[in-house]
Design an enzyme around this catalytic site. Structure first.
Site, PDB file in Angstrom:
ATOM      1  N   LYS A 103       0.829  -1.197   0.000  1.00  0.00           N
ATOM      2  CA  LYS A 103       0.000   0.000   0.000  1.00  0.00           C
ATOM      3  C   LYS A 103       0.869   1.254   0.000  1.00  0.00           C
ATOM      4  O   LYS A 103       1.942   1.278   0.610  1.00  0.00           O
ATOM      5  CB  LYS A 103      -0.904  -0.033   1.237  1.00  0.00           C
ATOM      6  CG  LYS A 103      -2.008   1.004   1.287  1.00  0.00           C
ATOM      7  CD  LYS A 103      -2.884   0.731   2.512  1.00  0.00           C
ATOM      8  CE  LYS A 103      -3.986   1.772   2.678  1.00  0.00           C
ATOM      9  NZ  LYS A 103      -4.822   1.476   3.874  1.00  0.00           N
ATOM     10  N   SER A 194      -9.688   1.345   3.165  1.00  0.00           N
ATOM     11  CA  SER A 194      -8.835   2.159   2.317  1.00  0.00           C
ATOM     12  C   SER A 194      -7.748   1.380   1.582  1.00  0.00           C
ATOM     13  O   SER A 194      -7.064   1.915   0.720  1.00  0.00           O
ATOM     14  CB  SER A 194      -8.178   3.246   3.157  1.00  0.00           C
ATOM     15  OG  SER A 194      -7.298   2.675   4.128  1.00  0.00           O
ATOM     16  N   SER A 218     -10.174  -1.327   7.085  1.00  0.00           N
ATOM     17  CA  SER A 218      -9.560  -1.018   5.789  1.00  0.00           C
ATOM     18  C   SER A 218      -8.964  -2.222   5.073  1.00  0.00           C
ATOM     19  O   SER A 218      -8.877  -2.232   3.850  1.00  0.00           O
ATOM     20  CB  SER A 218      -8.465   0.042   5.967  1.00  0.00           C
ATOM     21  OG  SER A 218      -9.028   1.269   6.364  1.00  0.00           O
TER      22      SER A 218
END
Length: 530
Positions: A103, A194, A218
């Site tokens: 990420k 996310s 997330s």
């Protein structure tokens, strides 16, 4: 001119390295096996994954799951070096030569040729000082950092929740689900976040596994919408050093998303602080696979609170059917309630306390992180707010507004203040003493279960700082969107969760791959070459 290491790897590579991989189904475990016996090379793997990203990230389906990949020549050199090490008998372990995505809020050293920006243009040219601790661990284990994944910008913490689409960032654009393709105009097409790009990237065959981060939901919710296994570790079990923070003292943790439980377990074992945890995790997984559900004690979260009809009738029915099957296979199933925690979750007071905690930790930790960056004028939250105003057309376009949370956080309480400490004590007491720990102790269960999509399914684990995992359960008939089931337990309960995941994969394990990418149903077996 081809580099010496890459040339050496190509010259020494076995003929079978030219075989095509089914990237939608192949697991890291299978790749590790074939690398170990010389059927494929890491150079070949990198080339195949880069080709898949090229075909469907910006082109093809336009998934926009990856913000950037490592420079081709550079990452192939790294793969070539790892192939060479393997050939001279210096394997670093099961992740040696395995490509992985991370990420974009997890720092990667500039020498890898990629930036760390949380999806924001404000940090586009900034330079971190070093790898995040988890990246250093992965590189030491021989993993190849292939690229940085798109995400909900600033981990969905910039504006009011729901005002900025999940999986959108100014740098990366809008991430799309690989399962429900087309215009981003309905909740069915929402890939969640996310850690959106990490989930979509693995499901689309861009890498066999990926790292995400989670404050509240997330990892698990994004993984659940990509038909993946996902796990968030106990807060503090994985180092947060080098990770762009939200609430690092109490709620943030790095975790793993993968297509199989072995991949998930091995990935988590490589990044946790406890050097001996990896072997214990694999033992727990093996126990789950061998013994299945027999004797596992499962607590079903109160259906009147955690099984909201808004989750969807089909999801609720499938979840209950799965629990019935667990019971038929030997699990001891109990219905659990947490009267004090459930009452608190329905009150505005608890959410206000939670906000105080997050804003206090965010303000201080973000400023500390930003001060470590080079080649940027962004060193405080105030600088970041000013940048977003100056470049509002790119950072806050229509439908992607605004930055209320950032602005409110400017006046956040200090983490040394009595207000913060009181708020933290309240949220943790509700989530732990009156929530998860209460249910585990009162009903004598090993884990708790609820639909991953259900309201508050991840929130108790988040406020407690406890681990949570999701498993792929099913697909909504009308759209084909995946959904999952979440299990959570007490502090440092990763081994128990992994045991449960092993039992799950044994009995429920076949997952569908995205039909839009030409895949066939099912993941399993040993060889995934064609």
């Amino acid at each position: 001119m081809i580099s010496y290491l890459l040339l050496l790897s190509v010259l020494l590579a076995p003929v079978s390295a030219s075989l095509h991989l089914d990237l939608l189904t192949v697991t890291a475990e299978e790749l590790s096996f074939h690398l170990g016996i010389g059927h494929i090379s890491s150079v070949h793997l990198v080339e195949q994954y880069l080709a898949q990203i090229e075909a469907h990230n910006i082109n093809g389906l336009g998934l926009r799951a990856v913000i950037e990949t490592a420079p081709r020549r550079q990452v192939l050199d790294i793969a070539g070096q790892l192939d060479y090490e393997r050939r001279i008998g210096k394997s670093r372990g099961p992740l040696h030569g395995i490509p992985i995505l991370v990420k974009d809020n997890i720092a990667t050293h500039p020498e890898l040729g990629m930036r760390t920006t949380a999806g924001s243009l404000a940090l586009e040219y900034s330079l971190v000082q070093d790898d995040a601790v988890v990246i250093a661990k992965l590189r030491k284990a021989g993993a190849i950092i292939l690229g940085k994944t798109n995400m909900s910008e600033w981990a969905n913490i910039r504006g009011s929740f729901g005002m900025i689409p999940n999986g959108w960032s100014a740098r990366g654009g809008q991430t799309q689900s690989a399962y429900v393709t087309g215009p981003f105009n309905s909740s069915e097409r929402d890939p969640s976040g996310s850690s959106t790009g990490s989930a979509v990237g693995v499901s689309a065959g861009f890498a066999p596994l990926a790292l995400g981060t989670e404050t509240d939901g997330s990892i698990v919710i994004a993984a659940n919408r990509a038909a993946l296994y996902g796990i968030k570790a106990t807060v503090g079990a994985v180092s947060a050093v080098g990770v762009i923070p939200v609430a690092p003292k109490s709620m943030d943790s790095v975790g793993v998303m993968a297509k199989s439980t072995w991949d998930l377990t091995t990935g988590l074992g490589a990044i946790v602080n406890d050097e001996g945890a990896g072997s214990r995790y694999l033992e727990a997984l093996q126990r789950g696979i061998l013994t299945g559900w027999d004797g596992l004690k499962i607590g079903v979260m109160d259906r009147s609170v955690f099984w909201d009809p808004k989750t969807g009738e089909y999801i609720l029915e499938a979840s209950l059917a799965a629990i019935d099957k667990m019971q038929s296979l030997g699990a001891i199933v109990s219905n659990v309630t947490m009267p004090s925690a459930q009452k608190a979750l329905a009150s505005h007071k608890l959410w206000t306390k939670r906000l105080i905690v997050i804003q206090a930790e965010f303000k201080e930790s973000l400023d500390s992180y930003l001060h470590t960056l080079r080649n940027t004028s962004i060193h405080t939250l105030q600088d970041l707010i000013a940048f977003n105003l100056d470049f509002a057309a790119a950072e806050m376009p229509l439908g992607h507004c605004c930055q209320e949370f950032f602005i409110d956080a400017l006046s956040a309480h200090s983490t040394n203040s009595s207000t913060y400490r009181s708020a933290l004590n309240v949220t943790q007491s509700i989530a732990r003493d009156h929530g998860i720990d209460y249910a585990l102790r009162t009903y004598d269960v090993d884990v708790l279960v609820a639909p991953t999509e259900a309201p508050w399914s991840s929130t108790l684990a988040a406020m407690a700082g406890y681990p949570i995992a999701t498993v792929p359960l099913g697909y909504i008939n009308e759209s084909g969107r995946p959904f999952g089931l979440s299990f959570f337990t007490g502090a440092d309960g990763e081994e128990m969760l992994i045991r449960v995941l092993g039992a799950w994969e044994k009995e429920f394990g076949r997952r569908r791959v995205p039909s839009a990418l030409g895949g066939q149903a099912g993941v399993g077996g040993v060889a995934r070459l064609k």
